[in-house]
Design an enzyme around this catalytic site. Structure first.
Site, PDB file in Angstrom:
ATOM      1  N   SER A 182      -4.862   1.624   0.423  1.00 29.52           N
ATOM      2  CA  SER A 182      -3.832   2.404   0.077  1.00 29.52           C
ATOM      3  C   SER A 182      -2.630   1.623  -0.193  1.00 29.52           C
ATOM      4  O   SER A 182      -1.493   2.209  -0.714  1.00 29.52           O
ATOM      5  CB  SER A 182      -3.288   3.485   1.174  1.00 29.52           C
ATOM      6  N   LYS A 200       2.805   2.378   4.993  1.00 28.58           N
ATOM      7  CA  LYS A 200       3.216   2.929   3.752  1.00 28.58           C
ATOM      8  C   LYS A 200       4.629   2.455   3.448  1.00 28.58           C
ATOM      9  O   LYS A 200       5.440   1.910   4.340  1.00 28.58           O
ATOM     10  CB  LYS A 200       3.246   4.619   3.739  1.00 28.58           C
TER      11      LYS A 200
END
Length: 184
Positions: A44, A87
């Site tokens: 990700s 993230k």
């Protein structure tokens, strides 16, 4: 004579025991308040971070300063114990975030410096509608936008400040990519 020898041995053992307790205490303090090692699992955050990268997370700096846009942060995944996500912060407290036609908008303006998400997003998820962030809320995206569970996904959602463990600081493995992690 034997008694003196016995005292010397006990004193030596006591010194070693104290030394070991101090090391354990310092290790606990460092892991709890300063930094911890974490391993990236998944794609990700490609191309910034890769599956298998080992990082040191800085847990100290957010005690003295607020998180900034584009900081790469670590936070616990609320639906699985001992699982942490990594993230990039895109939306800051008080801002309105929306994804329109695959692009991120902050307060109605295209996030032009969003160079980390190299591809247009296929799904806006929850961000198809404007999301107004509260005074302690953050909106995060993975750099590999189309292969990331992030704030667009209801299982992750908007993050509260208290859930931010820290920011990614240094990559320590693989050895050919060791170095400080670029946030901006």
């Amino acid at each position: 004579m034997a008694r003196q020898e016995e005292r010397g041995i006990l004193r030596e053992l006591g010194g070693w025991l104290l030394y070991i307790l101090i090391i354990i205490g310092l290790t606990y303090l460092i892991i709890t308040f300063v930094g911890q090692r974490t391993r990236v699992s998944g794609s990700s955050m490609e191309t910034t971070l890769s599956d298998g990268d080992n990082l040191i997370v800085d847990k100290l700096s957010y005690r003295f300063q607020e998180p900034k846009r584009f900081d790469i942060i670590v936070f616990p995944y609320q639906h699985e114990e001992n699982t942490f996500y990594i993230k990039r912060i895109i939306g800051l407290p008080g801002e309105t975030i929306q994804v329109v036609d695959g692009y991120t908008y902050v307060n109605g303006e295209l996030l032009s410096s969003d160079v980390y998400g190299a591809e247009v997003m296929n799904s806006a998820g929850m961000a198809a509608e404007p999301i107004l962030l509260g005074e302690d809320e953050y909106f995060v995206l993975g750099d590999n936008r189309n292969h990331s569970s992030d704030s667009r996904d209801p299982s992750v959602g908007v993050l509260k400040r208290e859930h931010l463990v820290g920011r990614a600081w240094v990559r320590i493995y693989p050895f050919d990519r060791v170095g400080v992690i670029r946030h901006e």
